[in-house]
Each structure stands twice: as C-alpha cells, then as structure tokens.
Enzyme design. Sequence first.
Site, PDB file in Angstrom:
ATOM      1  N   ASN A 118     -52.523 -18.619 -29.114  1.00 51.85           N
ATOM      2  CA  ASN A 118     -51.861 -19.390 -30.350  1.00 51.85           C
ATOM      3  C   ASN A 118     -52.927 -20.722 -30.492  1.00 51.85           C
ATOM      4  O   ASN A 118     -53.184 -21.361 -29.420  1.00 51.85           O
ATOM      5  CB  ASN A 118     -50.355 -19.869 -30.290  1.00 51.85           C
ATOM      6  CG  ASN A 118     -49.756 -18.616 -30.452  1.00 51.85           C
ATOM      7  OD1 ASN A 118     -49.898 -17.740 -31.313  1.00 51.85           O
ATOM      8  ND2 ASN A 118     -48.724 -18.525 -29.577  1.00 51.85           N
ATOM      9  N   HIS A 175     -53.964 -21.271 -23.331  1.00 57.56           N
ATOM     10  CA  HIS A 175     -53.307 -19.868 -22.599  1.00 57.56           C
ATOM     11  C   HIS A 175     -53.431 -18.764 -23.254  1.00 57.56           C
ATOM     12  O   HIS A 175     -53.458 -18.778 -24.688  1.00 57.56           O
ATOM     13  CB  HIS A 175     -52.128 -20.345 -22.282  1.00 57.56           C
ATOM     14  CG  HIS A 175     -51.198 -20.915 -23.277  1.00 57.56           C
ATOM     15  ND1 HIS A 175     -51.060 -22.034 -23.734  1.00 57.56           N
ATOM     16  CD2 HIS A 175     -50.060 -20.173 -24.159  1.00 57.56           C
ATOM     17  CE1 HIS A 175     -50.598 -22.289 -24.926  1.00 57.56           C
ATOM     18  NE2 HIS A 175     -49.553 -21.034 -24.848  1.00 57.56           N
ATOM     19  N   ASP A 227     -43.807 -15.791 -18.749  1.00 58.77           N
ATOM     20  CA  ASP A 227     -43.486 -16.725 -19.537  1.00 58.77           C
ATOM     21  C   ASP A 227     -41.739 -16.995 -19.525  1.00 58.77           C
ATOM     22  O   ASP A 227     -41.017 -15.769 -19.354  1.00 58.77           O
ATOM     23  CB  ASP A 227     -43.647 -16.126 -21.078  1.00 58.77           C
ATOM     24  CG  ASP A 227     -43.392 -17.174 -22.112  1.00 58.77           C
ATOM     25  OD1 ASP A 227     -44.469 -17.553 -22.789  1.00 58.77           O
ATOM     26  OD2 ASP A 227     -42.193 -17.498 -22.514  1.00 58.77           O
ATOM     27  N   ILE A 228     -41.119 -18.136 -19.477  1.00 56.20           N
ATOM     28  CA  ILE A 228     -39.758 -18.353 -19.454  1.00 56.20           C
ATOM     29  C   ILE A 228     -38.973 -17.715 -20.628  1.00 56.20           C
ATOM     30  O   ILE A 228     -37.824 -17.869 -20.215  1.00 56.20           O
ATOM     31  CB  ILE A 228     -39.782 -19.901 -19.237  1.00 56.20           C
ATOM     32  CG1 ILE A 228     -38.395 -20.181 -18.466  1.00 56.20           C
ATOM     33  CG2 ILE A 228     -39.621 -20.710 -20.665  1.00 56.20           C
ATOM     34  CD1 ILE A 228     -38.166 -21.713 -18.043  1.00 56.20           C
ATOM     35  N   HIS A 270     -51.489 -15.222 -24.053  1.00 56.37           N
ATOM     36  CA  HIS A 270     -50.269 -14.426 -23.840  1.00 56.37           C
ATOM     37  C   HIS A 270     -50.780 -12.901 -23.863  1.00 56.37           C
ATOM     38  O   HIS A 270     -51.327 -12.459 -24.355  1.00 56.37           O
ATOM     39  CB  HIS A 270     -49.318 -14.395 -25.102  1.00 56.37           C
ATOM     40  CG  HIS A 270     -48.908 -15.751 -25.356  1.00 56.37           C
ATOM     41  ND1 HIS A 270     -47.522 -16.342 -25.060  1.00 56.37           N
ATOM     42  CD2 HIS A 270     -49.531 -17.001 -26.056  1.00 56.37           C
ATOM     43  CE1 HIS A 270     -47.538 -17.497 -25.683  1.00 56.37           C
ATOM     44  NE2 HIS A 270     -48.655 -17.853 -26.247  1.00 56.37           N
ATOM     45  N   VAL A 292     -47.746 -25.681 -26.047  1.00 54.83           N
ATOM     46  CA  VAL A 292     -48.288 -26.220 -24.905  1.00 54.83           C
ATOM     47  C   VAL A 292     -50.009 -26.356 -25.115  1.00 54.83           C
ATOM     48  O   VAL A 292     -50.372 -25.411 -25.369  1.00 54.83           O
ATOM     49  CB  VAL A 292     -47.848 -25.326 -23.601  1.00 54.83           C
ATOM     50  CG1 VAL A 292     -48.517 -26.123 -22.302  1.00 54.83           C
ATOM     51  CG2 VAL A 292     -46.180 -25.259 -23.812  1.00 54.83           C
TER      52      VAL A 292
HETATM   53  P1  5GP Z   1     -47.415 -21.286 -27.126  1.00 52.47           P
HETATM   54  O1  5GP Z   1     -46.272 -21.195 -28.014  1.00 52.47           O
HETATM   55  O2  5GP Z   1     -48.143 -22.642 -26.910  1.00 52.47           O
HETATM   56  O3  5GP Z   1     -48.530 -20.110 -27.667  1.00 52.47           O
HETATM   57  O4  5GP Z   1     -46.788 -20.703 -25.837  1.00 52.47           O
HETATM   58  C1  5GP Z   1     -46.257 -21.551 -24.883  1.00 52.47           C
HETATM   59  C2  5GP Z   1     -45.402 -20.656 -24.298  1.00 52.47           C
HETATM   60  O5  5GP Z   1     -45.083 -21.327 -22.928  1.00 52.47           O
HETATM   61  C3  5GP Z   1     -44.042 -20.303 -24.741  1.00 52.47           C
HETATM   62  O6  5GP Z   1     -44.185 -18.677 -25.016  1.00 52.47           O
HETATM   63  C4  5GP Z   1     -42.825 -20.594 -23.964  1.00 52.47           C
HETATM   64  O7  5GP Z   1     -41.864 -19.773 -23.810  1.00 52.47           O
HETATM   65  C5  5GP Z   1     -43.813 -21.033 -22.495  1.00 52.47           C
HETATM   66  N1  5GP Z   1     -42.959 -21.912 -21.710  1.00 52.47           N
HETATM   67  C6  5GP Z   1     -42.368 -23.033 -22.147  1.00 52.47           C
HETATM   68  N2  5GP Z   1     -41.954 -23.809 -21.136  1.00 52.47           N
HETATM   69  C7  5GP Z   1     -42.112 -22.955 -19.968  1.00 52.47           C
HETATM   70  C8  5GP Z   1     -41.801 -23.278 -18.689  1.00 52.47           C
HETATM   71  O8  5GP Z   1     -41.321 -24.261 -18.025  1.00 52.47           O
HETATM   72  N3  5GP Z   1     -42.109 -22.133 -17.926  1.00 52.47           N
HETATM   73  C9  5GP Z   1     -42.779 -21.053 -18.311  1.00 52.47           C
HETATM   74  N4  5GP Z   1     -43.144 -20.005 -17.367  1.00 52.47           N
HETATM   75  N5  5GP Z   1     -43.169 -20.838 -19.738  1.00 52.47           N
HETATM   76  C10 5GP Z   1     -42.551 -21.841 -20.525  1.00 52.47           C
END
Ligand code: 5GP
Length: 118
Positions: free
Chosen positions: A90, A103, A32-33, A105, A99
């Site tokens: 999520n 996915h 995760d970034i 985590h 996103v």
């Molecule tokens: P969500 O909030 O949808 O459950 O998780 C999306 C995750 O994607 C977040 O934890 C966010 O930090 C991660 N994320 C967003 N943009 C990028 C990216 O460009 N690269 C990577 N590796 N992770 C990302």
Amino acid sequence: MSQNDTLFGKIIRREIPAAIVYEDDDILGFKDIAPQAPVHVLFIPKNVHIPTLDDASPGDAMLLGRLVLAAAEYARREGLERDGYRVVMNCREHAGQTVFHIHLHLLAGASLGRFGTP
Ligand code: 5GP
C-alpha cells in the site's frame, strides 16, 4: 540505519514484540496483528528506512526484489504456493497505508476476493 521511528522500526529493534516468522540479513517477516486472511505476514527491510514505495529509488531495486522473493520463499516453506497467495504494498492515503516504513503484505490460506474498489 537511517532514523526509523515507526512502529516497524521498533519491531526491528525488538523494542516491541512481534510474531517473527522470517528473517535474513536484510528482511524481517512477522505476522500482522490484525490479519485479513488466515495467513497474513508483513515483510520489511531491516537496515534501510523507506517510508513509502514512492520514496524508493533505482538503488533500492535489489532490496525491493528481495522483499518479494522473501515472501515467495516463506510461502513455499509453508506450502502455500500450490493454492497460491497475494502480495500487496500500500502506498499512502488512498491505498490505506498506516505505517510509513515500506512493507509487503503476504495474504494466503483462503480464496481471496478481487481487488478493493472505491
Ligand atoms: P498498511 O495499512 O500500512 O499497509 O499496513 C500496516 C499493517 O500493520 C496493518 O495490516 C496492521 O494490521 C499492521 N499492524 C499495525 N500495528 C501492528 C503491530 O503492532 N504489530 C503487528 N504485527 N502488525 C501491526
């Protein structure tokens, strides 16, 4: 694969870079970034686009199981299983999904707080 214009679709197609730490025929795992724990890896399906967990159907059961098992395999490979870890998915707004390509985590490497509350 069905159309996947999300950020993670671009990572699958290697159009944008990611620190990939796990890959098999169906699943990609990358760091995760913006890590929320010392270890924070995202596991995603490579060949099927499912926007949210709510969009999954019984036919996706095997794939969803494989996502969880990929996280467990990675955790064992990295020696994280003894102290333990958390896996989280999520779904939509109230869970903070940002996103819309399903996915999982994997969070590990420190004692984690209890689940978030409103
Ligand atoms: P969500 O909030 O949808 O459950 O998780 C999306 C995750 O994607 C977040 O934890 C966010 O930090 C991660 N994320 C967003 N943009 C990028 C990216 O460009 N690269 C990577 N590796 N992770 C990302």
